[in-house]
Write a protein that holds these residues in place. Structure first.
Motif, PDB file in Angstrom:
ATOM      1  N   ALA A 241       0.828  -1.213   0.000  1.00 11.03           N
ATOM      2  CA  ALA A 241       0.000   0.000   0.000  1.00 11.03           C
ATOM      3  C   ALA A 241       0.858   1.257   0.000  1.00 11.03           C
ATOM      4  O   ALA A 241       0.441   2.304  -0.506  1.00 11.03           O
ATOM      5  N   ASN A 242       2.079   1.147   0.549  1.00 10.17           N
ATOM      6  CA  ASN A 242       2.979   2.306   0.566  1.00 10.17           C
ATOM      7  C   ASN A 242       3.568   2.599  -0.806  1.00 10.17           C
ATOM      8  O   ASN A 242       4.055   3.693  -1.061  1.00 10.17           O
ATOM      9  N   TYR A 243       3.576   1.601  -1.700  1.00 11.76           N
ATOM     10  CA  TYR A 243       4.186   1.766  -3.020  1.00 11.76           C
ATOM     11  C   TYR A 243       3.156   2.025  -4.119  1.00 11.76           C
ATOM     12  O   TYR A 243       3.497   2.568  -5.169  1.00 11.76           O
ATOM     13  N   ARG A 244       1.909   1.626  -3.888  1.00 13.64           N
ATOM     14  CA  ARG A 244       0.925   1.558  -4.966  1.00 13.64           C
ATOM     15  C   ARG A 244       0.712   2.893  -5.663  1.00 13.64           C
ATOM     16  O   ARG A 244       0.699   2.973  -6.901  1.00 13.64           O
ATOM     17  N   ALA A 245       0.548   3.973  -4.892  1.00  8.87           N
ATOM     18  CA  ALA A 245       0.254   5.274  -5.510  1.00  8.87           C
ATOM     19  C   ALA A 245       1.379   5.698  -6.450  1.00  8.87           C
ATOM     20  O   ALA A 245       1.128   6.149  -7.572  1.00  8.87           O
ATOM     21  N   ALA A 246       2.629   5.559  -5.996  1.00 16.47           N
ATOM     22  CA  ALA A 246       3.760   5.979  -6.823  1.00 16.47           C
ATOM     23  C   ALA A 246       3.893   5.112  -8.063  1.00 16.47           C
ATOM     24  O   ALA A 246       4.189   5.612  -9.158  1.00 16.47           O
ATOM     25  N   VAL A 247       3.671   3.812  -7.922  1.00 12.41           N
ATOM     26  CA  VAL A 247       3.794   2.910  -9.069  1.00 12.41           C
ATOM     27  C   VAL A 247       2.702   3.193 -10.093  1.00 12.41           C
ATOM     28  O   VAL A 247       2.959   3.284 -11.298  1.00 12.41           O
TER      29      VAL A 247
ATOM     30  N   LEU B  18       8.810   1.333  -8.162  1.00  8.24           N
ATOM     31  CA  LEU B  18       8.762   0.283  -7.147  1.00  8.24           C
ATOM     32  C   LEU B  18      10.108   0.136  -6.452  1.00  8.24           C
ATOM     33  O   LEU B  18      10.174  -0.042  -5.229  1.00  8.24           O
ATOM     34  N   ALA B  19      11.195   0.223  -7.214  1.00  8.96           N
ATOM     35  CA  ALA B  19      12.533   0.122  -6.625  1.00  8.96           C
ATOM     36  C   ALA B  19      12.777   1.230  -5.607  1.00  8.96           C
ATOM     37  O   ALA B  19      13.363   0.990  -4.545  1.00  8.96           O
ATOM     38  N   LYS B  20      12.318   2.436  -5.909  1.00  9.95           N
ATOM     39  CA  LYS B  20      12.491   3.542  -4.957  1.00  9.95           C
ATOM     40  C   LYS B  20      11.728   3.276  -3.671  1.00  9.95           C
ATOM     41  O   LYS B  20      12.223   3.539  -2.567  1.00  9.95           O
ATOM     42  N   GLY B  21      10.505   2.760  -3.784  1.00 10.66           N
ATOM     43  CA  GLY B  21       9.735   2.438  -2.587  1.00 10.66           C
ATOM     44  C   GLY B  21      10.391   1.352  -1.760  1.00 10.66           C
ATOM     45  O   GLY B  21      10.457   1.438  -0.526  1.00 10.66           O
ATOM     46  N   LEU B  22      10.896   0.326  -2.416  1.00  4.24           N
ATOM     47  CA  LEU B  22      11.579  -0.752  -1.707  1.00  4.24           C
ATOM     48  C   LEU B  22      12.846  -0.250  -1.018  1.00  4.24           C
ATOM     49  O   LEU B  22      13.161  -0.652   0.102  1.00  4.24           O
ATOM     50  N   SER B  23      13.571   0.639  -1.690  1.00  5.80           N
ATOM     51  CA  SER B  23      14.799   1.189  -1.090  1.00  5.80           C
ATOM     52  C   SER B  23      14.489   1.972   0.179  1.00  5.80           C
ATOM     53  O   SER B  23      15.253   1.923   1.150  1.00  5.80           O
ATOM     54  N   ALA B  24      13.368   2.677   0.179  1.00  8.84           N
ATOM     55  CA  ALA B  24      12.981   3.426   1.378  1.00  8.84           C
ATOM     56  C   ALA B  24      12.701   2.495   2.560  1.00  8.84           C
ATOM     57  O   ALA B  24      12.820   2.902   3.718  1.00  8.84           O
ATOM     58  N   ASP B  25      12.365   1.242   2.268  1.00  4.40           N
ATOM     59  CA  ASP B  25      12.116   0.256   3.316  1.00  4.40           C
ATOM     60  C   ASP B  25      13.329  -0.633   3.584  1.00  4.40           C
ATOM     61  O   ASP B  25      13.211  -1.660   4.257  1.00  4.40           O
ATOM     62  N   GLY B  26      14.490  -0.252   3.045  1.00  4.83           N
ATOM     63  CA  GLY B  26      15.720  -0.947   3.392  1.00  4.83           C
ATOM     64  C   GLY B  26      16.156  -2.048   2.462  1.00  4.83           C
ATOM     65  O   GLY B  26      17.089  -2.794   2.780  1.00  4.83           O
ATOM     66  N   TYR B  27      15.538  -2.169   1.262  1.00  6.01           N
ATOM     67  CA  TYR B  27      15.878  -3.265   0.358  1.00  6.01           C
ATOM     68  C   TYR B  27      16.981  -2.903  -0.644  1.00  6.01           C
ATOM     69  O   TYR B  27      17.404  -3.759  -1.416  1.00  6.01           O
ATOM     70  N   ALA B  28      17.427  -1.656  -0.673  1.00  7.20           N
ATOM     71  CA  ALA B  28      18.497  -1.226  -1.588  1.00  7.20           C
ATOM     72  C   ALA B  28      18.224  -1.721  -3.002  1.00  7.20           C
ATOM     73  O   ALA B  28      19.034  -2.411  -3.610  1.00  7.20           O
ATOM     74  N   ALA B  29      17.074  -1.337  -3.543  1.00  7.63           N
ATOM     75  CA  ALA B  29      16.613  -1.880  -4.825  1.00  7.63           C
ATOM     76  C   ALA B  29      16.952  -0.960  -5.985  1.00  7.63           C
ATOM     77  O   ALA B  29      17.013   0.263  -5.844  1.00  7.63           O
ATOM     78  N   THR B  30      17.147  -1.574  -7.153  1.00 13.14           N
ATOM     79  CA  THR B  30      17.368  -0.848  -8.392  1.00 13.14           C
ATOM     80  C   THR B  30      16.595  -1.549  -9.500  1.00 13.14           C
ATOM     81  O   THR B  30      16.264  -2.728  -9.397  1.00 13.14           O
ATOM     82  N   ALA B  31      16.310  -0.810 -10.567  1.00 15.47           N
ATOM     83  CA  ALA B  31      15.682  -1.381 -11.761  1.00 15.47           C
ATOM     84  C   ALA B  31      16.609  -1.122 -12.939  1.00 15.47           C
ATOM     85  O   ALA B  31      17.123  -0.014 -13.096  1.00 15.47           O
ATOM     86  N   ARG B  32      16.814  -2.140 -13.747  1.00 14.49           N
ATOM     87  CA  ARG B  32      17.712  -1.969 -14.892  1.00 14.49           C
ATOM     88  C   ARG B  32      17.139  -2.697 -16.104  1.00 14.49           C
ATOM     89  O   ARG B  32      16.375  -3.662 -15.969  1.00 14.49           O
ATOM     90  N   SER B  33      17.535  -2.232 -17.277  1.00 14.38           N
ATOM     91  CA  SER B  33      17.023  -2.800 -18.518  1.00 14.38           C
ATOM     92  C   SER B  33      17.623  -4.178 -18.759  1.00 14.38           C
ATOM     93  O   SER B  33      18.765  -4.455 -18.392  1.00 14.38           O
ATOM     94  N   ALA B  34      16.823  -5.035 -19.384  1.00 13.50           N
ATOM     95  CA  ALA B  34      17.266  -6.357 -19.823  1.00 13.50           C
ATOM     96  C   ALA B  34      16.862  -6.505 -21.283  1.00 13.50           C
ATOM     97  O   ALA B  34      16.039  -5.727 -21.779  1.00 13.50           O
ATOM     98  N   PRO B  35      17.436  -7.461 -22.014  1.00 15.96           N
ATOM     99  CA  PRO B  35      17.146  -7.567 -23.450  1.00 15.96           C
ATOM    100  C   PRO B  35      15.663  -7.626 -23.787  1.00 15.96           C
ATOM    101  O   PRO B  35      15.223  -7.035 -24.767  1.00 15.96           O
ATOM    102  N   VAL B  36      14.865  -8.338 -23.011  1.00 20.47           N
ATOM    103  CA  VAL B  36      13.444  -8.472 -23.338  1.00 20.47           C
ATOM    104  C   VAL B  36      12.567  -8.013 -22.180  1.00 20.47           C
ATOM    105  O   VAL B  36      11.442  -8.468 -22.008  1.00 20.47           O
ATOM    106  N   GLY B  37      13.058  -7.084 -21.382  1.00 20.88           N
ATOM    107  CA  GLY B  37      12.271  -6.585 -20.261  1.00 20.88           C
ATOM    108  C   GLY B  37      13.142  -5.794 -19.299  1.00 20.88           C
ATOM    109  O   GLY B  37      14.050  -5.068 -19.715  1.00 20.88           O
ATOM    110  N   GLU B  38      12.871  -5.961 -18.011  1.00 17.31           N
ATOM    111  CA  GLU B  38      13.629  -5.281 -16.966  1.00 17.31           C
ATOM    112  C   GLU B  38      13.937  -6.253 -15.851  1.00 17.31           C
ATOM    113  O   GLU B  38      13.279  -7.290 -15.698  1.00 17.31           O
ATOM    114  N   GLN B  39      14.928  -5.898 -15.040  1.00 17.65           N
ATOM    115  CA  GLN B  39      15.243  -6.660 -13.844  1.00 17.65           C
ATOM    116  C   GLN B  39      15.130  -5.751 -12.634  1.00 17.65           C
ATOM    117  O   GLN B  39      15.722  -4.669 -12.600  1.00 17.65           O
TER     118      GLN B  39
END
Length: 267
Positions: A137-143, A155-176
């Motif tokens: 629920a804390n991430y839904r509005a931003a996403v 979503l990565a920014k929301g997760l990082s705020a909760d301590g998950y140190a998340a990033t999003a990066r491009s992949a050949p057929v999508g994202e990781q």
């Protein structure tokens, strides 16, 4: 304590990293003394640790800057003497968290009790789903406010705020979506339902099927979730199918058709 007790001054020419290590060690002793004895004044800390008042103040200043301790007015019982009472330094919530805690064991005991009394693995999964749904629920509005191609990043920014140190990066057929830290890793090692429920929530938030490729709880270096590229909702209608060829024509062109589509995913 995680690097948060007079130590001898480092000799001239001592490596800089040795000096820094000595400073951290002394700082840890100061914080530990406050944990063991409660709010303490500079004089009390200096006496217990064998440090000069100046050295104690220097370490306290650094601990205050790191939000490990905070100054407060010392309570005076009985007749108050002349002058302002000395300040006492107490640990903050952040400072207490830097010392060993039993939260992981408490969480594992609670989930083990749920599994034993309330329905086994399915009960644990139901708990995990409810927990991550509340967290989502804390991430839904931003996403949902982000453009489709930016939702993984939101979503990565929301997760990082909760301590998950998340990033999003491009992949050949999508994202990781990569989570470089897992605050519940020790619990997830025993209860993989936490990872399963988290993956389901990612799928719901992003509005597409996702695939978990790796988890820290399983021994991988990073929790990695694959997010396929979104299909185009407004794709033009397919042209009408041509008449079916004769059997002889189909057989004679089969090899050519196979070669022309080599290396491409089926539609």
């Amino acid at each position: 304590m995680k690097n948060v007790g007079e130590v001898r001054e480092a000799p001239m020419g001592a490596p800089q990293e040795d000096v820094a290590t000595g400073e951290r060690s002394t700082r840890n002793r100061v914080a530990r003394s406050i944990l063991d004895h409660g709010p303490s004044t500079v004089a009390e800390l200096a006496g217990r640790l064998g440090l000069t008042h100046a050295a104690v103040r220097r370490h306290l200043d650094a601990l205050v800057a790191d939000d490990v301790v905070q100054p407060r007015e010392q309570r005076v019982y009985g007749a108050r003497t002349r002058g302002r009472p000395a300040k006492a330094f107490a640990l903050t919530d952040c400072g207490r968290d830097a010392f060993d805690q039993s939260y992981d064991k408490l969480a594992m005991d609670a989930l083990s009790w749920i599994a034993a009394r309330e329905g086994g693995d399915e009960a644990v999964l139901a708990f995990a789903r409810a927990r991550f749904a509340e967290q989502a629920a804390n991430y839904r509005a931003a996403v949902e406010a982000a453009d489709p191609e930016k939702r993984a990043e939101a979503l990565a920014k929301g997760l990082s705020a909760d301590g998950y140190a998340a990033t999003a990066r491009s992949a050949p057929v999508g994202e990781q979506l990569c989570q470089h830290h897992c605050p519940v890793v020790h619990v997830a090692e025993k209860f993989p339902q936490l990872c399963e429920a988290e993956t389901e929530i990612f799928s719901q938030l992003l509005g597409t099927h996702v695939q978990r490729l790796a988890t820290i709880a399983h021994g991988d270096g990073v929790c990695t979730t694959f997010i396929p590229k979104a299909s185009h909702a407004s794709a033009p209608p397919a042209p009408p199918a041509p008449p079916a060829p004769q059997l002889s024509t189909t057989l004679s062109t089969a090899h050519k058709a196979s070669a022309s589509t080599a290396g491409r995913n089926p539609a």
